[in-house]
Design a protein around this motif. Sequence first.
Motif, PDB file in Angstrom:
ATOM      1  N   GLN A  97       0.846  -1.188   0.000  1.00 54.01           N
ATOM      2  CA  GLN A  97       0.000   0.000   0.000  1.00 54.01           C
ATOM      3  C   GLN A  97       0.886   1.244   0.000  1.00 54.01           C
ATOM      4  OE1 GLN A  97      -2.206   1.227   3.624  1.00 54.01           O
ATOM      5  NE2 GLN A  97      -4.049   0.889   2.404  1.00 54.01           N
ATOM      6  N   ALA A 117      -1.783  -8.040   1.460  1.00 55.08           N
ATOM      7  CA  ALA A 117      -2.938  -7.153   1.580  1.00 55.08           C
ATOM      8  C   ALA A 117      -2.610  -5.857   0.861  1.00 55.08           C
ATOM      9  CB  ALA A 117      -3.259  -6.872   3.038  1.00 55.08           C
ATOM     10  N   THR A 118      -3.570  -5.339   0.120  1.00 54.15           N
ATOM     11  CA  THR A 118      -3.361  -4.058  -0.560  1.00 54.15           C
ATOM     12  C   THR A 118      -4.247  -2.954   0.018  1.00 54.15           C
ATOM     13  OG1 THR A 118      -4.948  -4.645  -2.297  1.00 54.15           O
ATOM     14  CG2 THR A 118      -2.637  -5.156  -2.704  1.00 54.15           C
ATOM     15  N   GLY A 119      -5.042  -3.301   1.030  1.00 55.94           N
ATOM     16  CA  GLY A 119      -5.853  -2.314   1.737  1.00 55.94           C
ATOM     17  C   GLY A 119      -5.692  -2.483   3.231  1.00 55.94           C
ATOM     18  N   GLU A 150      -7.953  -1.282   6.807  1.00 55.05           N
ATOM     19  CA  GLU A 150      -9.074  -0.584   7.424  1.00 55.05           C
ATOM     20  C   GLU A 150      -8.898  -0.538   8.931  1.00 55.05           C
ATOM     21  OE1 GLU A 150     -12.710  -2.419   6.255  1.00 55.05           O
ATOM     22  OE2 GLU A 150     -12.569  -1.753   4.164  1.00 55.05           O
ATOM     23  N   ASN A 191     -14.249  -8.627   3.943  1.00 53.10           N
ATOM     24  CA  ASN A 191     -13.303  -9.720   4.116  1.00 53.10           C
ATOM     25  C   ASN A 191     -11.905  -9.177   4.394  1.00 53.10           C
ATOM     26  OD1 ASN A 191     -15.029 -12.029   3.572  1.00 53.10           O
ATOM     27  ND2 ASN A 191     -15.103 -11.282   1.454  1.00 53.10           N
ATOM     28  N   GLY A 192     -11.133  -9.947   5.152  1.00 57.03           N
ATOM     29  CA  GLY A 192      -9.767  -9.537   5.411  1.00 57.03           C
ATOM     30  C   GLY A 192      -9.108 -10.420   6.441  1.00 57.03           C
ATOM     31  N   THR A 246      -7.054  -5.789   4.055  1.00 57.71           N
ATOM     32  CA  THR A 246      -8.122  -6.124   3.092  1.00 57.71           C
ATOM     33  C   THR A 246      -7.539  -6.389   1.712  1.00 57.71           C
ATOM     34  OG1 THR A 246      -8.521  -3.797   2.568  1.00 57.71           O
ATOM     35  CG2 THR A 246      -9.771  -4.738   4.411  1.00 57.71           C
ATOM     36  N   ASP A 247      -8.407  -6.767   0.785  1.00 62.02           N
ATOM     37  CA  ASP A 247      -7.995  -7.105  -0.578  1.00 62.02           C
ATOM     38  C   ASP A 247      -6.848  -8.126  -0.528  1.00 62.02           C
ATOM     39  OD1 ASP A 247      -9.810  -5.155  -1.624  1.00 62.02           O
ATOM     40  OD2 ASP A 247      -8.366  -3.613  -1.138  1.00 62.02           O
ATOM     41  N   GLY A 271      -4.642 -11.442  -1.051  1.00 58.62           N
ATOM     42  CA  GLY A 271      -4.281 -12.385  -2.095  1.00 58.62           C
ATOM     43  C   GLY A 271      -2.932 -13.006  -1.776  1.00 58.62           C
TER      44      GLY A 271
END
Length: 318
Positions: free
Chosen positions: A178, A241-243, A245, A290-291, A313-314, A316
């Motif tokens: 990020q 994770a690319t997000g 929260e 989701n996360g 989040t996001d 992969g």
Amino acid sequence: MTTLGTASAGPGEIDTGRLEVGETRDGSPVGLPVAVVNGAAAGKTLYMQAASDGDELNGVGVIQRVVPRLDPAEISGTILIVGIVNYHAFQVAEHRNPIDDTKMNRAYPGNEGGTSSERIAAATFDIATRADLILDLHQGSTSRMLDEVRVRCGNRHRLHEQCLELAKAFGCGYILDQKGPDGQLARAAPDDGIPTVDPELGGAVGWDERSIRKGVDGVFNVLRYYDFLQGSHSLETQTRATGFEQYGAPAGGLVTLQKELGDPVRPGETLFEVTTPFGEPKAEVTADGNGILWRARRLPQVATGEYVCSVGTDIGEY
């Protein structure tokens, strides 16, 4: 001969010294602890630093354990190290430089004629940009968090894939991909063409031995993968994770988390509850999507709106 401050080492040598970056309030010189490891054979240059935020000590623990294990006769290339960047904050166990109330990892690339933090950032940035790769060792300050590596250049940056490769080579198991705030070394150095990552080695007050050991393993993974040391290091799949929260408390009281760090999180699942000191329910906070539970506060007491936890989040694999 390779020189860093007062440390100088020829091929096959190691030396430690000080890098002068200013003076204290009584006029005494301020010298950052530095080391030069000059390998017997030619190769790349790695720059490492720790404690740019003065209370993030796990990186100092990593360097304390890594340097005695480095034998210049077995190394190809050069390793440049600043063991403690935020000198003034480290002395008083604070996060920000108390001389100018600045978070050092927002001051890069620095200013030679600026504030205390800007001058230290400029001096260390000058060293960092002599390297081919940069490891900027951090931790989650006083929050509990996963051991992770942060790629902060942003996914449109020309060095994004190289930074991701460096993060994967370090191999904490988790990557936060990020774009970071302006002034971070991991943002500024890629603009100068140098792959840079920000390992965030857990979160603790003082040392966390497990996270330090993971950081030591990560440094040696990088040294082997990039041929500073002999021996293979195969890249392992990382959770990325690319997000990110953040969740705060809707009411004051005592927090009880319903998830452990690293646990998967699904929409509508309870993340935490807030109760009175007598256990009476006051609030329940659920996940928006989701996360993975990535980070959480260390102490249970909260005021209204105070930070409680973060969810990556996001998700992969990389």
